[in-house]
Design an enzyme around this catalytic site. Structure first.
Site, mmCIF file in Angstrom:
data_model
loop_
_atom_site.group_PDB
_atom_site.id
_atom_site.type_symbol
_atom_site.label_atom_id
_atom_site.label_comp_id
_atom_site.label_asym_id
_atom_site.label_seq_id
_atom_site.Cartn_x
_atom_site.Cartn_y
_atom_site.Cartn_z
ATOM 1 N N GLU A 6 0.846 -1.206 0.000
ATOM 2 C CA GLU A 6 0.000 0.000 0.000
ATOM 3 C C GLU A 6 0.876 1.249 0.000
ATOM 4 O O GLU A 6 0.746 2.144 0.854
ATOM 5 C CB GLU A 6 -0.986 -0.026 1.177
ATOM 6 C CG GLU A 6 -1.963 -1.180 1.049
ATOM 7 C CD GLU A 6 -3.223 -1.100 1.930
ATOM 8 O OE1 GLU A 6 -3.291 -0.231 2.816
ATOM 9 O OE2 GLU A 6 -4.142 -1.912 1.698
ATOM 10 N N GLU A 29 -4.758 -8.902 -0.582
ATOM 11 C CA GLU A 29 -5.596 -8.635 0.601
ATOM 12 C C GLU A 29 -7.038 -8.550 0.138
ATOM 13 O O GLU A 29 -7.361 -7.739 -0.739
ATOM 14 C CB GLU A 29 -5.200 -7.328 1.298
ATOM 15 C CG GLU A 29 -3.907 -7.421 2.075
ATOM 16 C CD GLU A 29 -3.585 -6.164 2.880
ATOM 17 O OE1 GLU A 29 -4.524 -5.487 3.333
ATOM 18 O OE2 GLU A 29 -2.377 -5.885 3.031
#
Ligand code: AHR
Length: 514
Positions: A193, A315
């Protein structure tokens, strides 16, 4: 014989009474693409009680353990045939300095886990403990490297420590720490991220960093690395576009994160206390991943028509409010039949796009978000999601069978969603596996599966359902949502006719005549 005939008659009558009908055609002759087993991957972060208390209790714990790993959790995870395990984060990864987690445990420095609750991380679970766990589970390790706050040298040395067998400082350090031979490590994540907790970067800046960090991710002694770039979240198609343009096939995989979540601010809703409207919202949001991955894949196709770069959904899963009374930074949530549907529907979608999707990792394996397992002290409970992964593991590395499906749709008020989700595969013994989910909470569905040839023997089935869509397994009642044998199906020529119960997930096994 009479008894069998009578029960067949009853099943037939029951099936004929159902008014909702689904038809599914299986194109077995078109089964050509392998469902990458890594789609059934898991994720373990230093977050709440995922590692500490969930997987690792240390050798001196009263909780039964094997060299510090919880014996009950280890055994349950072995049953799932986990193909790949991602670690140490998540957001934690970009503040993790691996050298703090090696060597004698009492000498390891402590740190504050700033991302997750500000608790003290004593680093007692580090690289050796993780890679040994992967060996015990028989799965590929997926190391998420620190790009946000770590150096190029740090990542390069980590890979050397884990995988080099030569006479160099990091391999020597590993030997001093009791591990003579290197481990095999295939998957390396270059940041996580990076648009957010991993450094708040722009895609252009991150693309350059990926090129730089990955250059020094060296391959030692025949260890082949599969380098994964930090990818977009949800609808950030610009991130994917920029990475594909600027990095292209220098990366082997590009990640994507997609959570079934109501939004990042305010309440995300209770994991167990929800109504029908919430339930349908959840089904709709989880099914939306199909549109999202198709859009990301279309961008990838533009730059990489031969599909050399994998889409890694590293994820995904549900994200609810933490359980009342638990630490807000620990993301501990219960898991109901609704979560099982999210798993079933999502895995059915991933199976279909296996040409591009090379890996997916549900968040997370124990005690965090949509977990497989919950623990409390020495108690352990398996969640409905665990059972979906158990029922679906037959698809791992099998050939995806394209299907056509016609079923009723549900109007959620926002859009129409299909009431039945399905996926099918053929394994290396020629056995056909079909996984189905009827999301209608109150209506059985007569489901007709058409095959190209007749079936051999009797199909077998396993069903996961419960009294209510918010039924869950607690430590007091661990068996409220557990799989059971299913036989409400009849063979008729080249068709299998199933009485698919309301709110159920079903796995069927069929052999075909030669
Ligand atoms: O899975 C929990 C967190 O969600 C991860 O640490 C992060 O990558 C994502 O935002």
């Amino acid at each position: 014989m009479r008894k069998i005939k009578l029960s067949l008659l009853i099943i037939t009558m029951l099936i004929l009474r159902i008014n909702s009908q689904t038809t599914i055609n299986l194109h077995v002759d078109q089964a050509k693409t392998k469902i990458n087993k890594e789609i059934y991957g898991q994720f373990a972060e230093h977050l709440g009680n995922c590692i500490y208390g969930g997987i690792w209790v240390g050798q001196h714990s009263d909780i039964p353990n094997i060299n510090g790993y919880r014996a009950d959790v280890l055994q349950a995870l072995k049953e799932l045939h986990i193909p790949v395990l991602r670690w140490p984060g998540g957001c934690f990864a970009d503040e993790y300095h691996w050298m703090d987690g090696i060597g004698p445990t009492d000498k390891r420095p402590k740190m504050v886990n700033t991302n997750w609750g500000g608790v003290t991380e004593d680093n007692s679970f580090g690289t050796n403990e993780f890679l040994n766990l992967c060996e015990m589970l028989g799965c590929e390790p997926y190391i998420s490297g620190n790009v946000g706050s770590g150096t190029v040298k740090e990542l390069a040395q980590w890979i050397e420590y884990m995988t080099s067998d030569s006479d160099n400082p990091m391999a020597q350090l590993r030997r001093q720490n009791g591990r003579e031979k290197p481990w095999k490590v295939k998957y390396i994540g270059v940041g996580n991220e990076s648009w957010g907790c991993g450094g708040n970067m722009t895609p252009d800046y991150y693309s350059d960093l990926f090129r730089r960090y990955s250059t020094y991710c060296r391959e030692y002694n025949g260890n082949h690395l599969f380098k994964i770039a930090s990818g977009a979240s949800d609808y950030d198609y610009n991130w994917t576009e920029t990475l594909m343009k600027d990095v292209g096939t220098r990366m082997n995989g590009l990640s994507l994160h997609y959570y079934t979540v109501k939004g990042w601010n305010g309440s995300k809703g209770s994991a167990t206390d929800f109504d029908l409207q919430d339930y349908y919202w959840t089904m709709e949001k989880c099914l939306e991943i199909k549109d999202v991955i198709k859009k990301h894949m279309a961008i990838m196709d533009k730059y990489d028509p031969h599909k050399n770069v994998g889409l890694m959904v590293d994820e995904w899963g549900t994200w609810w409010d933490q359980e009342p009374g638990t630490h807000p930074g620990f993301l501990y949530q219960q898991n109901t039949l609704r979560d099982a549907f999210v798993a079933a529907l999502t895995l059915n979608i991933f199976n279909e796009y296996t040409e591009r999707i090379k890996m997916a990792n549900i968040a997370q394996v124990v005690n965090v978000l949509q977990s497989m397992i919950l623990t409390k002290g020495d108690k352990m409970v398996l969640t409905p999601t665990y059972y979906v992964f158990d029922m679906y593991k037959v698809h791992q590395d099998a050939l995806n069978i394209p299907i056509d499906i016609q079923c009723d749709s549900i109007d959620t008020g926002n859009r129409k969603i299909p009431s039945v989700s399905a996926s099918a595969s053929k394994d290396n013994k020629g056995i056909i596996h079909i996984t189905l989910a009827n999301i209608l909470p109150d209506k059985n569905q007569k489901t007709i599966i058409s095959l190209p040839i007749k079936m051999k023997g009797q199909p077998t089935g396993t069903i996961l359902t419960a009294d209510k869509i918010n039924s869950f397994n607690s430590f007091e009642h661990p068996n409220s949502v557990v799989p059971a044998k299913f036989n409400r199906m009849i063979k008729k020529d080249k068709q299998l006719i199933i009485d698919l119960p309301a709110k159920s997930i079903l796995a069927i096994e069929i052999s075909l005549e030669n």
